[in-house]
Design a protein around this motif. Structure first.
Motif, PDB file in Angstrom:
ATOM      1  N   ILE A  42      14.595 -11.484   5.760  1.00 41.19           N
ATOM      2  CA  ILE A  42      13.534 -10.546   5.395  1.00 41.19           C
ATOM      3  C   ILE A  42      13.964  -9.124   5.760  1.00 41.19           C
ATOM      4  CG2 ILE A  42      11.133  -9.822   5.827  1.00 41.19           C
ATOM      5  CD1 ILE A  42      10.486 -12.793   6.365  1.00 41.19           C
ATOM      6  N   VAL A  43      13.864  -8.232   4.789  1.00 36.52           N
ATOM      7  CA  VAL A  43      14.160  -6.814   5.009  1.00 36.52           C
ATOM      8  C   VAL A  43      12.853  -6.035   4.862  1.00 36.52           C
ATOM      9  CG1 VAL A  43      15.405  -4.781   4.155  1.00 36.52           C
ATOM     10  CG2 VAL A  43      16.490  -7.048   4.056  1.00 36.52           C
ATOM     11  N   ALA A  44      12.572  -5.172   5.823  1.00 36.95           N
ATOM     12  CA  ALA A  44      11.357  -4.354   5.741  1.00 36.95           C
ATOM     13  C   ALA A  44      11.734  -2.886   5.618  1.00 36.95           C
ATOM     14  CB  ALA A  44      10.496  -4.562   6.987  1.00 36.95           C
ATOM     15  N   ILE A  45      11.084  -2.211   4.690  1.00 40.21           N
ATOM     16  CA  ILE A  45      11.241  -0.753   4.579  1.00 40.21           C
ATOM     17  C   ILE A  45       9.844  -0.161   4.679  1.00 40.21           C
ATOM     18  CG2 ILE A  45      11.985   1.172   3.118  1.00 40.21           C
ATOM     19  CD1 ILE A  45      13.959  -0.785   1.775  1.00 40.21           C
ATOM     20  N   ASN A  46       9.622   0.650   5.713  1.00 34.20           N
ATOM     21  CA  ASN A  46       8.285   1.197   5.930  1.00 34.20           C
ATOM     22  C   ASN A  46       8.411   2.483   6.733  1.00 34.20           C
ATOM     23  OD1 ASN A  46       5.451   1.515   6.804  1.00 34.20           O
ATOM     24  ND2 ASN A  46       5.239  -0.562   5.992  1.00 34.20           N
ATOM     25  N   LYS A  47       7.571   3.450   6.412  1.00 31.41           N
ATOM     26  CA  LYS A  47       7.710   4.711   7.147  1.00 31.41           C
ATOM     27  C   LYS A  47       7.025   4.670   8.505  1.00 31.41           C
ATOM     28  CE  LYS A  47       4.015   7.247   4.827  1.00 31.41           C
ATOM     29  NZ  LYS A  47       3.710   8.303   3.880  1.00 31.41           N
ATOM     30  N   ASP A  48       6.168   3.656   8.710  1.00 34.42           N
ATOM     31  CA  ASP A  48       5.503   3.494  10.005  1.00 34.42           C
ATOM     32  C   ASP A  48       6.305   2.519  10.871  1.00 34.42           C
ATOM     33  OD1 ASP A  48       3.910   3.032  12.170  1.00 34.42           O
ATOM     34  OD2 ASP A  48       2.294   2.049  11.048  1.00 34.42           O
ATOM     35  N   GLY A  49       6.984   3.074  11.855  1.00 29.74           N
ATOM     36  CA  GLY A  49       7.826   2.257  12.725  1.00 29.74           C
ATOM     37  C   GLY A  49       7.051   1.228  13.536  1.00 29.74           C
ATOM     38  N   GLU A  50       5.731   1.410  13.636  1.00 32.49           N
ATOM     39  CA  GLU A  50       4.899   0.481  14.404  1.00 32.49           C
ATOM     40  C   GLU A  50       4.328  -0.635  13.520  1.00 32.49           C
ATOM     41  OE1 GLU A  50       4.569   0.853  17.767  1.00 32.49           O
ATOM     42  OE2 GLU A  50       6.019   2.477  17.413  1.00 32.49           O
ATOM     43  N   ALA A  51       4.624  -0.607  12.235  1.00 33.81           N
ATOM     44  CA  ALA A  51       4.030  -1.598  11.321  1.00 33.81           C
ATOM     45  C   ALA A  51       4.417  -3.016  11.744  1.00 33.81           C
ATOM     46  CB  ALA A  51       4.495  -1.338   9.893  1.00 33.81           C
ATOM     47  N   ALA A  93      10.279  -6.419   1.828  1.00 32.89           N
ATOM     48  CA  ALA A  93       8.887  -5.975   1.948  1.00 32.89           C
ATOM     49  C   ALA A  93       8.926  -4.445   2.007  1.00 32.89           C
ATOM     50  CB  ALA A  93       8.252  -6.536   3.215  1.00 32.89           C
ATOM     51  N   VAL A  94       8.492  -3.819   0.933  1.00 32.35           N
ATOM     52  CA  VAL A  94       8.632  -2.360   0.818  1.00 32.35           C
ATOM     53  C   VAL A  94       7.253  -1.712   0.848  1.00 32.35           C
ATOM     54  CG1 VAL A  94       9.558  -0.477  -0.568  1.00 32.35           C
ATOM     55  CG2 VAL A  94      10.697  -2.703  -0.603  1.00 32.35           C
ATOM     56  N   GLY A  95       7.009  -0.891   1.857  1.00 26.25           N
ATOM     57  CA  GLY A  95       5.699  -0.245   1.981  1.00 26.25           C
ATOM     58  C   GLY A  95       4.591  -1.253   2.235  1.00 26.25           C
ATOM     59  N   ILE A  96       4.957  -2.341   2.926  1.00 24.25           N
ATOM     60  CA  ILE A  96       3.987  -3.392   3.259  1.00 24.25           C
ATOM     61  C   ILE A  96       3.860  -3.419   4.771  1.00 24.25           C
ATOM     62  CG2 ILE A  96       3.639  -5.903   3.329  1.00 24.25           C
ATOM     63  CD1 ILE A  96       4.945  -6.065   0.580  1.00 24.25           C
ATOM     64  N   SER A  97       2.612  -3.337   5.278  1.00 29.01           N
ATOM     65  CA  SER A  97       2.431  -3.235   6.722  1.00 29.01           C
ATOM     66  C   SER A  97       2.748  -4.564   7.410  1.00 29.01           C
ATOM     67  CB  SER A  97       1.002  -2.800   7.041  1.00 29.01           C
ATOM     68  OG  SER A  97       0.106  -3.799   6.613  1.00 29.01           O
ATOM     69  N   ARG A 127       0.811  -1.207   0.000  1.00 28.23           N
ATOM     70  CA  ARG A 127       0.000   0.000   0.000  1.00 28.23           C
ATOM     71  C   ARG A 127       0.854   1.271   0.000  1.00 28.23           C
ATOM     72  NH1 ARG A 127      -5.266  -0.296   1.743  1.00 28.23           N
ATOM     73  NH2 ARG A 127      -4.826  -2.050   3.098  1.00 28.23           N
ATOM     74  N   GLY A 128       2.021   1.193   0.653  1.00 27.53           N
ATOM     75  CA  GLY A 128       2.902   2.354   0.766  1.00 27.53           C
ATOM     76  C   GLY A 128       3.415   2.881  -0.561  1.00 27.53           C
ATOM     77  N   THR A 129       3.342   2.066  -1.614  1.00 21.48           N
ATOM     78  CA  THR A 129       3.789   2.538  -2.930  1.00 21.48           C
ATOM     79  C   THR A 129       2.786   3.519  -3.531  1.00 21.48           C
ATOM     80  OG1 THR A 129       2.626   0.805  -4.147  1.00 21.48           O
ATOM     81  CG2 THR A 129       4.897   0.306  -3.447  1.00 21.48           C
ATOM     82  N   LYS A 130       1.583   3.537  -3.003  1.00 23.12           N
ATOM     83  CA  LYS A 130       0.478   4.336  -3.535  1.00 23.12           C
ATOM     84  C   LYS A 130       0.268   4.063  -5.017  1.00 23.12           C
ATOM     85  CE  LYS A 130       1.157   8.154  -0.244  1.00 23.12           C
ATOM     86  NZ  LYS A 130       2.538   7.995   0.241  1.00 23.12           N
ATOM     87  N   GLY A 131       0.623   2.867  -5.442  1.00 24.28           N
ATOM     88  CA  GLY A 131       0.391   2.500  -6.841  1.00 24.28           C
ATOM     89  C   GLY A 131       1.589   2.736  -7.734  1.00 24.28           C
ATOM     90  N   ASP A 132       2.639   3.374  -7.216  1.00 26.23           N
ATOM     91  CA  ASP A 132       3.833   3.618  -8.019  1.00 26.23           C
ATOM     92  C   ASP A 132       4.854   2.512  -7.731  1.00 26.23           C
ATOM     93  OD1 ASP A 132       6.058   4.476  -9.301  1.00 26.23           O
ATOM     94  OD2 ASP A 132       6.241   6.388  -8.234  1.00 26.23           O
ATOM     95  N   PHE A 133       4.927   1.528  -8.643  1.00 26.81           N
ATOM     96  CA  PHE A 133       5.836   0.398  -8.439  1.00 26.81           C
ATOM     97  C   PHE A 133       7.223   0.652  -9.027  1.00 26.81           C
ATOM     98  CE2 PHE A 133       4.429  -3.801  -6.649  1.00 26.81           C
ATOM     99  CZ  PHE A 133       3.397  -3.272  -5.891  1.00 26.81           C
ATOM    100  N   GLU A 134       7.447   1.871  -9.510  1.00 25.21           N
ATOM    101  CA  GLU A 134       8.731   2.185 -10.146  1.00 25.21           C
ATOM    102  C   GLU A 134       9.933   1.872  -9.237  1.00 25.21           C
ATOM    103  OE1 GLU A 134       8.661   2.471 -13.318  1.00 25.21           O
ATOM    104  OE2 GLU A 134      10.831   2.367 -13.073  1.00 25.21           O
ATOM    105  N   PRO A 135       9.910   2.363  -7.969  1.00 32.28           N
ATOM    106  CA  PRO A 135      11.047   2.051  -7.089  1.00 32.28           C
ATOM    107  C   PRO A 135      11.205   0.541  -6.852  1.00 32.28           C
ATOM    108  CG  PRO A 135       9.622   3.749  -6.110  1.00 32.28           C
ATOM    109  CD  PRO A 135       8.908   3.225  -7.304  1.00 32.28           C
ATOM    110  N   ILE A 136      10.079  -0.156  -6.745  1.00 31.84           N
ATOM    111  CA  ILE A 136      10.102  -1.609  -6.504  1.00 31.84           C
ATOM    112  C   ILE A 136      10.768  -2.300  -7.694  1.00 31.84           C
ATOM    113  CG2 ILE A 136       8.652  -3.647  -6.022  1.00 31.84           C
ATOM    114  CD1 ILE A 136       8.391  -1.407  -3.906  1.00 31.84           C
ATOM    115  N   ASN A 137      10.307  -1.923  -8.894  1.00 39.30           N
ATOM    116  CA  ASN A 137      10.861  -2.536 -10.109  1.00 39.30           C
ATOM    117  C   ASN A 137      12.347  -2.234 -10.244  1.00 39.30           C
ATOM    118  OD1 ASN A 137       8.337  -3.519 -10.781  1.00 39.30           O
ATOM    119  ND2 ASN A 137       7.807  -1.742 -12.052  1.00 39.30           N
TER     120      ASN A 137
END
Lengths: 322, 248
Positions: A281-290, A262-266, A210-220
C-alpha cells in the motif's frame, strides 16, 4: 448428487471472474469435509460458459439455459437454484460475494430453510466459517446450525481457481419458472464503460479521496500509466464526484491487489476495510498525520496535484507504462 | 401509502471496536449507539415518498428496551409511529426476517424500505430473506426510487454499472449509500417524537421462534498492518517499489 453447489455468475455469455473464487472455496470445502462439488450456470445461451467451467474439477456442470433467465432477477434465479440444490441434495450452496451473489443467496437460503454466512474468508469445519464484521475490525468464527448451509465467498480471501484440465459431465437443469408470476422486471442496465481493468481483478489499483477535491484527472492519469483500475473512498462517492461502483471500503468493493495507491485518502476505518489485504500500500497525502500512513508500506507526504504528475514522469523514466 | 422502515440499533461505527475478554463478542460497554446508517437512508427515502404521495411511515426495531431510542430517532426525523419487538435474544438475520414477516402481516404496508446491510455484523441478508418469505419482489442496493401507483421503479448499484428494475408493490427495497442524504431531526421533531405511539410486541406474541440459524462462536482481531517507510521523494518511492517491494 453433489454435496456442494457453486452458483456461477455470467454476464451476456461471459464468465464473471469472481466465480473462480467460489470454485476455490468449494474445492477447499470438498477436500476438508469430504464430498464433491457441482457448478450451476444460469442464463440464456450460456453453453460456452458451461463448457469453460467443465475444466475446473467439478463432478458436474449443471446448465440452466432458458430465455426467462436472460437477465438476472432474484425471484427466477432463486427458484432455479433452489430446485437444483434440492435435486442434488446439496448441503452447501456457495457463490461469490458480488452484488449478484449478495442479492441472490439470502433468498436461496430462505427458500431452502438454510442459515447463511455472508462473505466468508475461511472454512473452519463442515459448518464453521470465519467472516469479517465491524468493517473488518473483527473476524468472527460462526457456526451455521441448519442441515443446509448457504454462504457467499469473499473474493480476496480465496484465490481464483486454476483450470485442472479434464472434463466434468454436463447436465441440464429443468427450468420451472413462470414468467407471469414474477413481481420484478428488468428495465435497463447502464454499464459503466471503461477501458481499465475491473477493480476486484486488477493487479494495481489507484484510489482517490477527498483530497482530490473532485478532480480525478491525476488519479486517472496515474492509473493509465500503471494499467491500473481506479477506485475511490466513500468521501469521494458521497460528494458525488464518482459513481458508487468505484467505492473501495466496508460498504463498497473489497480489493486486494499487489499494489494499492491511496491518493488524497485520509484512511478512515471503513476505507481500510476494503483494501487492507493489498500486498503493498502506497499513501500520498498532504496531511502527515492522516491515519492512512499508520498502515501504508510507503508514505509520501505532499500535495497530490504536484506529487502525482511527478510520480508519473518518474515511472515513465523507469520504463513503467506508456 | 403506508411505508414500513427499520431502525437497527448499533454501536457508532466511528467507535474503536474492543473485544470482550473471553472473545465471545464485541464489548459495547459505555459505547454510543446510533441508527444503522443505511437504515437512516431508508427512513429518509420513506419520508420523501410520504411527502410526495402522503401516507404513513412506521418505524420498526427489534431488541432490548433501549432500541426504542433508535425508533424515537426515526420518529424525530418524521416517522409517524413505531413498533418495538421486545426481545433479549441474540437475533440473527433469519430471526429478524421472520419477526418482520409477522409485523408486516399485521401492518400490511405498501412498501418496506431498509438498509442494505447493518454495519455491525455486515451480513446484508434481512431484506432479501424477507422478500423470499413474503413471496415479494426485491430491489436491493437502491440509489434511486420512484413510485407510481402499484409499482416502484428502482435504480440499483450493481457491479459494472446501474441497473433499473420495476417492482410490483408491495415489495422490498434496500437502501444504498447514494440514495439520499438523511435529514437531521429538528428540535420540534424531537419534542413531537416523544409523544408518538410506539407499540410493543414480542416474538412470543408474534409466534416467532428466536432460535438463531447462525451463531457467533468467537471473535478475534485481524492482524494490523504496521506503518512502513516515509519516503522523501517520488524518485525514492519508484526506486523502493521496484527494488524492495518488487511490484513494478
Amino acid at each position: 448428487m453433489a454435496k456442494i453447489l457453486v452458483v456461477a455468475e455470467q454476464y451476456m455469455g461471459q464468465l464473471r471472474p469472481a466465480t473462480l473464487s467460489a470454485v476455490s472455496a468449494a474445492r477447499e470445502a470438498a477436500s476438508k469435509n469430504g464430498g464433491d462439488f457441482a457448478i450451476l450456470v444460469l442464463g440464456a445461451n450460456v453453453g460456452a460458459v458451461a463448457d469453460q467451467l467443465t475444466g475446473y474439477g467439478a463432478a458436474k456442470v449443471i446448465v440452466a439455459d432458458a430465455p426467462v433467465l436472460e437477465r438476472y432477477l432474484s425471484e427466477s434465479y432463486t427458484k432455479v437454484v433452489t430446485d437444483v440444490a434440492k435435486a442434488e441434495g446439496a448441503e452447501l450452496v456457495l457463490a461469490s460475494a458480488t452484488t449478484t451473489g449478495k442479492d441472490l443467496l439470502p433468498r436461496v437460503a430462505a427458500a431452502l430453510g438454510a442459515g447463511m454466512a455472508s462473505d466468508i474468508t475461511s472454512i473452519e469445519g463442515p459448518n464453521k466459517f470465519n467472516r469479517p464484521m465491524f468493517a473488518g475490525n473483527v473476524i468472527a468464527t460462526v457456526e451455521v446450525t441448519t442441515p443446509i448451509i448457504v454462504a457467499t465467498v469473499r473474493g480476496t480471501a480465496f484465490s481464483a481457481a486454476e483450470a485442472t484440465g479434464g472434463a466434468s459431465e454436463k447436465t441440464t437443469a429443468n427450468v420451472d419458472v413462470d414468467a407471469g408470476s414474477l413481481r420484478t422486471s428488468f428495465v435497463k442496465f447502464d454499464e459503466t464503460k471503461s477501458e481499465r481493468p475491473g477493480l476486484t481483478e486488477a493487479r494495481v489499483v489507484v484510489s482517490g479521496g477527498r483530497g482530490t477535491k473532485g478532480d480525478f484527472e491525476p488519479i486517472n492519469a496515474l492509473a493509465d500509466t500503471l494499467g491500473a483500475a481506479v477506485g475511490a473512498s466513500r468521501a469521494a462517492v458521497d460528494s458525488g464526484w464518482v459513481p458508487n461502483d468505484m467505492q473501495v471500503g466496508q460498504t463498497g468493493k473489497i480489493v486486494a491487489p499487489e499494489l494499492y495507491f491511496a491518493v488524497g485518502i485520509s484512511g478512515a476505518i471503513q476505507h481500510w476495510a476494503g483494501m487492507k489485504d493489498s500486498k503493498v500500500i502506497v499513501a500520498i497525502n498532504k496531511d502527515g498525520e492522516a491515519p492512512i500512513f499508520a498502515g501504508a508500506d510507503y508514505g509520501l507526504i505532499g500535495d497530490l496535484f504536484k506529487a502525482v504528475p511527478e510520480l508519473i514522469d518518474e515511472l515513465k523514466k523507469a520504463g513503467v507504462g506508456a | 401509502m403506508k411505508i414500513l422502515v427499520t431502525a437497527k440499533r448499533l454501536m457508532d461505527p466511528e467507535t474503536k471496536v474492543k473485544l470482550k475478554k473471553d472473545n465471545s463478542g464485541v464489548d459495547t460497554e459505555g459505547a454510543k449507539f446510533v441508527v444503522n446508517p443505511f437504515d437512516e437512508n431508508a427512513i429518509e427515502e420513506a419520508l420523501r415518498l410520504k411527502e410526495k404521495h402522503s401516507g404513513e411511515v412506521v418505524v420498526v426495531s427489534i431488541g432490548k428496551p433501549e432500541v426504542v431510542e433508535q425508533i424515537r430517532t426515526g420518529l424525530a426525523m418524521g416517522g409517524d409511529r413505531g413498533i418495538h419487538v421486545n426481545t433479549d435474544a441474540d437475533v440473527d438475520s433469519d430471526v429478524a426476517a421472520r419477526i418482520l414477516v409477522k409485523v408486516i402481516e399485521q401492518e400490511q404496508p405498501d412498501v418496506v424500505i431498509m438498509g442494505k446491510q447493518a454495519v455491525d455484523d455486515d451480513s446484508g441478508q434481512v431484506g432479501q430473506l424477507l422478500a423470499q418469505y413474503l413471496g415479494w419482489g426485491q430491489a436491493c442496493f437502491a440509489s434511486e426510487v420512484s413510485i407510481d401507483g402499484n409499482k416502484a421503479t428502482v435504480t440499483r448499484e450493481v457491479d459494472g454499472g446501474l441497473e433499473t428494475l420495476e417492482v410490483q408493490l408491495p415489495g422490498i427495497i434496500t437502501a444504498d449509500l447514494r440514495l439520499n442524504e438523511p435529514r437531521y431531526a429538528s428540535l420540534p421533531g424531537i419534542m413531537k417524537a416523544k409523544k408518538k405511539e410506539v407499540k410493543e410486541l414480542t416474538p412470543d406474541a408474534l409466534g416467532v421462534d428466536t432460535a438463531a440459524k447462525v451463531k457467533v462462536l468467537s471473535v478475534s482481531t485481524p492482524p494490523a498492518r504496521s506503518a512502513g517507510k516515509k519516503v522523501e521523494s517520488v524518485q525514492e518511492l519508484v526506486q523502493l517499489l521496484k527494488t524492495e517491494a518488487k511490484v513494478l
